[in-house]
Structures are given as C-alpha cells and as structure tokens.
Motif scaffolding. Structure first.
Motif, mmCIF file in Angstrom:
data_model
loop_
_atom_site.group_PDB
_atom_site.id
_atom_site.type_symbol
_atom_site.label_atom_id
_atom_site.label_comp_id
_atom_site.label_asym_id
_atom_site.label_seq_id
_atom_site.Cartn_x
_atom_site.Cartn_y
_atom_site.Cartn_z
ATOM 1 N N SER A 1 3.990 1.513 -0.942
ATOM 2 C CA SER A 1 4.797 1.591 -2.155
ATOM 3 C C SER A 1 3.986 2.122 -3.331
ATOM 4 O O SER A 1 4.488 2.902 -4.139
ATOM 5 C CB SER A 1 5.366 0.202 -2.491
ATOM 6 O OG SER A 1 6.188 -0.277 -1.448
ATOM 7 N N VAL A 2 2.737 1.671 -3.434
ATOM 8 C CA VAL A 2 1.873 2.160 -4.513
ATOM 9 C C VAL A 2 1.635 3.661 -4.356
ATOM 10 O O VAL A 2 1.668 4.430 -5.329
ATOM 11 C CB VAL A 2 0.538 1.389 -4.528
ATOM 12 C CG1 VAL A 2 -0.444 2.039 -5.496
ATOM 13 C CG2 VAL A 2 0.774 -0.069 -4.920
ATOM 14 N N ARG A 3 1.419 4.107 -3.125
ATOM 15 C CA ARG A 3 1.236 5.545 -2.890
ATOM 16 C C ARG A 3 2.495 6.324 -3.250
ATOM 17 O O ARG A 3 2.426 7.393 -3.856
ATOM 18 C CB ARG A 3 0.876 5.784 -1.422
ATOM 19 C CG ARG A 3 -0.524 5.334 -1.033
ATOM 20 C CD ARG A 3 -0.766 5.573 0.439
ATOM 21 N NE ARG A 3 -2.117 5.164 0.827
ATOM 22 C CZ ARG A 3 -2.565 5.170 2.082
ATOM 23 N NH1 ARG A 3 -1.760 5.590 3.063
ATOM 24 N NH2 ARG A 3 -3.787 4.786 2.360
ATOM 25 N N GLN B 1 0.828 -1.210 0.000
ATOM 26 C CA GLN B 1 0.000 0.000 0.000
ATOM 27 C C GLN B 1 0.861 1.258 0.000
ATOM 28 O O GLN B 1 0.628 2.188 -0.781
ATOM 29 C CB GLN B 1 -0.914 -0.014 1.222
ATOM 30 C CG GLN B 1 -1.875 1.163 1.291
ATOM 31 C CD GLN B 1 -2.734 1.121 2.539
ATOM 32 O OE1 GLN B 1 -2.379 0.495 3.532
ATOM 33 N NE2 GLN B 1 -3.876 1.780 2.500
ATOM 34 N N LEU C 1 4.753 5.469 -5.381
ATOM 35 C CA LEU C 1 4.927 5.457 -6.828
ATOM 36 C C LEU C 1 4.047 6.508 -7.484
ATOM 37 O O LEU C 1 4.461 7.170 -8.443
ATOM 38 C CB LEU C 1 4.598 4.065 -7.376
ATOM 39 C CG LEU C 1 4.928 3.792 -8.843
ATOM 40 C CD1 LEU C 1 6.419 3.950 -9.090
ATOM 41 C CD2 LEU C 1 4.452 2.407 -9.259
ATOM 42 N N ARG C 2 2.844 6.682 -6.948
ATOM 43 C CA ARG C 2 1.947 7.702 -7.494
ATOM 44 C C ARG C 2 2.461 9.103 -7.193
ATOM 45 O O ARG C 2 2.337 10.014 -8.007
ATOM 46 C CB ARG C 2 0.546 7.521 -6.898
ATOM 47 C CG ARG C 2 -0.186 6.267 -7.387
ATOM 48 C CD ARG C 2 -1.520 6.120 -6.679
ATOM 49 N NE ARG C 2 -2.254 4.949 -7.165
ATOM 50 C CZ ARG C 2 -3.414 4.531 -6.655
ATOM 51 N NH1 ARG C 2 -3.970 5.217 -5.652
ATOM 52 N NH2 ARG C 2 -4.009 3.465 -7.138
ATOM 53 N N ARG C 3 3.054 9.285 -5.992
ATOM 54 C CA ARG C 3 3.560 10.600 -5.616
ATOM 55 C C ARG C 3 4.866 10.944 -6.315
ATOM 56 O O ARG C 3 5.266 12.104 -6.353
ATOM 57 C CB ARG C 3 3.791 10.670 -4.099
ATOM 58 C CG ARG C 3 2.526 10.665 -3.268
ATOM 59 C CD ARG C 3 2.827 11.123 -1.851
ATOM 60 N NE ARG C 3 3.864 10.318 -1.239
ATOM 61 C CZ ARG C 3 3.634 9.272 -0.448
ATOM 62 N NH1 ARG C 3 2.392 8.910 -0.174
ATOM 63 N NH2 ARG C 3 4.629 8.597 0.080
ATOM 64 N N SER C 4 5.565 9.928 -6.859
ATOM 65 C CA SER C 4 6.880 10.179 -7.443
ATOM 66 C C SER C 4 6.804 11.100 -8.652
ATOM 67 O O SER C 4 7.794 11.735 -9.018
ATOM 68 C CB SER C 4 7.534 8.855 -7.858
ATOM 69 O OG SER C 4 6.769 8.207 -8.864
ATOM 70 N N HIS C 5 5.628 11.185 -9.279
ATOM 71 C CA HIS C 5 5.465 12.057 -10.446
ATOM 72 C C HIS C 5 5.057 13.471 -10.060
ATOM 73 O O HIS C 5 4.932 14.335 -10.915
ATOM 74 C CB HIS C 5 4.420 11.468 -11.396
ATOM 75 C CG HIS C 5 4.775 10.104 -11.898
ATOM 76 N ND1 HIS C 5 5.811 9.871 -12.773
ATOM 77 C CD2 HIS C 5 4.241 8.876 -11.610
ATOM 78 C CE1 HIS C 5 5.888 8.567 -13.028
ATOM 79 N NE2 HIS C 5 4.955 7.941 -12.331
ATOM 80 N N ARG C 6 4.843 13.681 -8.745
ATOM 81 C CA ARG C 6 4.453 15.006 -8.270
ATOM 82 C C ARG C 6 5.438 15.449 -7.206
ATOM 83 O O ARG C 6 5.531 14.854 -6.139
ATOM 84 C CB ARG C 6 3.039 14.978 -7.695
ATOM 85 C CG ARG C 6 1.972 14.586 -8.704
ATOM 86 C CD ARG C 6 0.593 14.680 -8.078
ATOM 87 N NE ARG C 6 0.315 16.050 -7.631
ATOM 88 C CZ ARG C 6 -0.792 16.384 -6.969
ATOM 89 N NH1 ARG C 6 -1.705 15.480 -6.679
ATOM 90 N NH2 ARG C 6 -0.970 17.641 -6.586
ATOM 91 N N GLU D 1 10.899 3.028 -5.683
ATOM 92 C CA GLU D 1 9.494 2.640 -5.604
ATOM 93 C C GLU D 1 9.269 1.255 -6.194
ATOM 94 O O GLU D 1 8.500 0.451 -5.660
ATOM 95 C CB GLU D 1 8.612 3.669 -6.335
ATOM 96 C CG GLU D 1 8.581 5.051 -5.700
ATOM 97 C CD GLU D 1 9.792 5.882 -6.087
ATOM 98 O OE1 GLU D 1 10.592 5.422 -6.939
ATOM 99 O OE2 GLU D 1 9.941 6.992 -5.540
ATOM 100 N N GLN D 2 9.951 0.963 -7.304
ATOM 101 C CA GLN D 2 9.820 -0.350 -7.921
ATOM 102 C C GLN D 2 10.381 -1.440 -7.008
ATOM 103 O O GLN D 2 9.813 -2.533 -6.895
ATOM 104 C CB GLN D 2 10.545 -0.361 -9.267
ATOM 105 C CG GLN D 2 9.941 0.583 -10.304
ATOM 106 C CD GLN D 2 10.795 0.691 -11.554
ATOM 107 O OE1 GLN D 2 12.004 0.516 -11.517
ATOM 108 N NE2 GLN D 2 10.151 0.991 -12.680
#
Length: 306
Positions: free
Chosen positions: A133-135, A131, A137-142, A269-270
């Motif tokens: 890690s997925v968050r 959970q 990964l989503r935040r890594s672009h912002r 993240e990966q």
C-alpha cells in the motif's frame, strides 16, 4: 441487554454482538473484504470459545459473499469452470481441515492452534499489505510508470491435465487451482475465514488470471466452500451458534451499507493502508494475549466438553 448463547454457553450483550457485526460489515463495505479474518478474533476478545467462533464466523463469510456473487454474475465476471475446479479442491481441503480441527479439539490444543494461526497469518498479511500500500501510494503521484507484466510461470504450464478456461483466457493444468482451493478449504475449516486474502493473490500471480474475473470467481468458490464448512462444523462438532450468527449477520447488513458509502469518499491507497494497520493491530492483540500472563491463573467457568 444480555442474551444467552446456548452453543457458546455464555451470556453476551446483544448490542455488543450487533455492534461487532456492524463493524465487520462496515469494514466489508469500506475495504471490499469478507471480514472472516476479523470477526473470528473479535469473537475471541469477547469470550466466545474458539471452536464456536470459528464455526459461527464462517456464516458471516457466507452471508457477505452472496450479494457479491450475484452482482459479479450479472457483470459476467465469474469463470464458472475455474470456480468449480477451485471448489473441488476447497471441498477436499475443508474435509481435511475439519479432521484436523477435531483432532486438535481432542488433544485440547485447539484454542492455542487457532490463535497462533491467526497471529502468523494476520501479521504476515498485514505487513505485506502495508508494504504494498505504501508503494502504491508513492506511485499514485507518478502516472508515467509502466505496469509490470505478468510473469510466465514455466513449471505451471508444463504440468499435465491441461484444461481451457475460456472466460479467463487460460490453458493450464487443473493441478495448481486444485491445490490453491485445497489450501483455502483447510484455512476455512480451521480459522473460520473465507480465504480471499490468499485466494485473490494466488489467482493473479500464480494462475495469471485476469483481474476482471478474479473477484467474482473467488467469491463463487468462497461461498460454496464456506457453506460446506459451516455444515460440517454443525454436523461433527455442533459448534455453530445460530443465535450468534443471526445477530452478527443482522449487524453486518447495516454496517456494509454504511461502509460502502464511506468507502466512496476515500482513495484506494488510503483504504488499503487503513486495512493493513487494522489487520496488524488485531494480530498484535492476539499475540499479546498469548504471551502476557492472564489476570487470573485459574478459572471456575465451565467450557464446552467433547
């Protein structure tokens, strides 16, 4: 090529043991974990008795922690006073865990208790890691999102017996670190793990320690407590298989070097997502082994007796 393990009382392919050690070493170098929570279940899968797997798996934690501790000391990223308090709690917890371990052995319920503990902990931690890690990964672009501030835990700061930990910049009671160390010591004795997967989050979110000293201080505590736990298992249970430990450590040294090189090619993240999936897979496999009926209801193989 078979090798007889005198304490485990079974014969195992030597290359299989080297491969398991290499796999855990690979994961250690790849993900930055000690691997104790994975090596013990993997030893279950190849037929090593849980008592021997737990006691011998702690050796892998000790070996993988030594180099990490030395590197952290060079960086001055170890809070020694905090580590000593955590160790004091860890040594007490380890002693209590050994007593519980021996009690479960006498009852004949050790195998079930250890496997159930792994199913619960690996399942819970794997889901939380996935959970988070997925968050991430989503935040890594912002990059415009503000970092969450650490919460001030009022109860912890109201407890007595306060001590100043200069390296961590904290002035808190020694009671919470003692309890955290004790919990990790119990887990080390019963499950053969270093406890870093519990220690690190507790140090960050419960004790409010700065991240730069968390890893080094955690390794400092884990090294001593794991070594003490291994010694207690060897003295009280005679369940540490030296030959098994040497082969696992040998494979782990090689695997860690490969893992560290591979880890540099993947994003953080990966890596966390892959580790979370691996932890969940091991937990599911252990759970299925407990729930599904065995292929043979009766076995004539000899086991360790006390």
């Amino acid at each position: 090529m078979q090798i007889y393990l005198p304490i485990a009382e079974i014969s195992v392919n030597i290359f299989l043991l080297l491969g398991l050690g290499g796999l855990v070493g690979l994961l250690s170098g790849l993900f930055g974990v000690g691997g104790g929570f994975l090596i013990t279940p993997l030893l279950f899968f190849i037929g090593i008795p849980p008592a021997v797997a737990v006691a011998t798996g702690a050796n892998q934690v000790v070996a993988s922690s030594v180099t990490g501790v030395l590197a952290q000391f060079k960086r001055k990223a170890v809070d020694v006073p905090m580590g000593l308090v955590l160790q004091a709690g860890g040594l007490v917890g380890s002693g209590l865990g050994i007593m519980l371990f021996n009690y479960l052995t006498r009852l004949g319920q050790l195998d079930l208790a250890v496997q159930l503990a792994y199913v619960v902990f690996l399942g819970s931690i794997g889901l939380l890691m996935l959970q988070e890690s997925v968050r991430a990964l989503r935040r890594s672009h912002r990059t415009d999102l503000p970092r969450p501030k650490a919460r001030n835990h009022g109860l912890i700061h109201k407890l007595p017996f306060k001590v100043k930990f200069r390296t961590s910049g904290l002035y808190i009671s020694v009671i919470p670190p003692l309890l955290v160390g004790m919990a990790v010591g119990v887990l080390a004795a019963i499950m053969g793990v270093g406890g870093g997967f519990i220690m690190v989050p507790a140090m960050i979110y419960l004790l409010d320690m700065p991240t730069k000293v968390v890893i080094g201080t955690s390794l400092f505590q884990i090294l001593i407590v794991s070594a003490f736990t291994t010694m207690l298992h060897a003295i009280t249970n005679q369940s540490v298989d030296v030959m098994l430990a040497l082969l696992l450590i040998l494979g782990g040294v090689v695997g860690a070097q490969v893992g560290s090189q591979l880890g540099a090619r993947l994003k953080a993240e990966q890596l966390r997502i892959l580790l979370a999936l691996l932890v969940l897979a091991v937990g599911v496999k252990l759970g299925l082994d407990l729930l599904l009926p065995p292929g043979e209801l009766y076995s004539l193989s000899t086991g360790r007796t006390r």
